[in-house]
Design a protein around this motif. Sequence first.
Motif, PDB file in Angstrom:
ATOM      1  N   LEU A  44      -9.477   4.598   9.935  1.00  0.00           N
ATOM      2  CA  LEU A  44      -8.445   5.277   9.144  1.00  0.00           C
ATOM      3  C   LEU A  44      -8.146   6.655   9.721  1.00  0.00           C
ATOM      4  CD1 LEU A  44      -6.572   5.400   6.689  1.00  0.00           C
ATOM      5  CD2 LEU A  44      -8.532   6.226   5.345  1.00  0.00           C
ATOM      6  N   LEU A  83      -4.511   8.030  10.737  1.00  0.00           N
ATOM      7  CA  LEU A  83      -3.964   9.207  10.054  1.00  0.00           C
ATOM      8  C   LEU A  83      -3.562  10.280  11.063  1.00  0.00           C
ATOM      9  CD1 LEU A  83      -6.298   9.516   6.939  1.00  0.00           C
ATOM     10  CD2 LEU A  83      -3.875   8.866   6.970  1.00  0.00           C
ATOM     11  N   VAL A 112      -1.405   2.243   7.857  1.00  0.00           N
ATOM     12  CA  VAL A 112      -2.226   3.138   7.031  1.00  0.00           C
ATOM     13  C   VAL A 112      -2.288   2.627   5.589  1.00  0.00           C
ATOM     14  CG1 VAL A 112      -2.372   5.460   6.029  1.00  0.00           C
ATOM     15  CG2 VAL A 112      -1.933   5.182   8.474  1.00  0.00           C
ATOM     16  N   LEU A 113      -1.157   2.230   5.051  1.00  0.00           N
ATOM     17  CA  LEU A 113      -1.139   1.706   3.678  1.00  0.00           C
ATOM     18  C   LEU A 113      -1.972   0.442   3.546  1.00  0.00           C
ATOM     19  CD1 LEU A 113       2.592   2.315   2.714  1.00  0.00           C
ATOM     20  CD2 LEU A 113       0.584   3.526   1.854  1.00  0.00           C
ATOM     21  N   LEU A 148      -5.651   1.395   3.571  1.00  0.00           N
ATOM     22  CA  LEU A 148      -6.041   1.928   2.261  1.00  0.00           C
ATOM     23  C   LEU A 148      -6.140   0.814   1.219  1.00  0.00           C
ATOM     24  CD1 LEU A 148      -3.921   5.195   2.213  1.00  0.00           C
ATOM     25  CD2 LEU A 148      -6.405   5.004   2.518  1.00  0.00           C
ATOM     26  N   ARG A 149      -5.214  -0.095   1.253  1.00  0.00           N
ATOM     27  CA  ARG A 149      -5.202  -1.196   0.277  1.00  0.00           C
ATOM     28  C   ARG A 149      -6.422  -2.106   0.429  1.00  0.00           C
ATOM     29  NH1 ARG A 149      -0.795  -6.048  -0.296  1.00  0.00           N
ATOM     30  NH2 ARG A 149      -1.833  -7.077  -2.015  1.00  0.00           N
ATOM     31  N   ARG A 187      -9.251  -1.564   2.274  1.00  0.00           N
ATOM     32  CA  ARG A 187     -10.552  -0.861   2.221  1.00  0.00           C
ATOM     33  C   ARG A 187     -10.974  -0.700   0.780  1.00  0.00           C
ATOM     34  NH1 ARG A 187     -11.455   2.893   7.030  1.00  0.00           N
ATOM     35  NH2 ARG A 187     -11.964   1.251   8.496  1.00  0.00           N
ATOM     36  N   THR A 188     -10.043  -0.378  -0.091  1.00  0.00           N
ATOM     37  CA  THR A 188     -10.340  -0.172  -1.503  1.00  0.00           C
ATOM     38  C   THR A 188     -10.805  -1.476  -2.143  1.00  0.00           C
ATOM     39  OG1 THR A 188      -8.648   1.533  -1.570  1.00  0.00           O
ATOM     40  CG2 THR A 188      -9.391   0.672  -3.673  1.00  0.00           C
TER      41      THR A 188
END
Length: 91
Positions: free
Chosen positions: A36, A40, A80-81, A84-85, A87-88
């Motif tokens: 990430l 970023l 990136v989105l 994040l999606r 990984r969460t």
Amino acid sequence: MVFTVMQLIGGIILSVGWIPQIVQIIKTKSVADLSLKSYLLMLLGILLMEAYAVQLAAQGVGLAFLITNSLSLAVVSMVVLLILRYRTRSK
């Protein structure tokens, strides 16, 4: 004119190059091996170049740069989105 076409073709190739990564993430729903922080930093660099591209386009030059940079911004933002999606979800 030739350099504008080269800019457009090169920028499109660089941007389209991210699509296999996006497809792979969506297909496997796995981002375990992606950094990430790296994405970023790449996104930050593209955002800074986007500000420059907007300024050039406002002066009437650099429209090809704005188009290709905006495309890169969109695809890297998507990666990136997705990181994040997914990984969460996995935690």
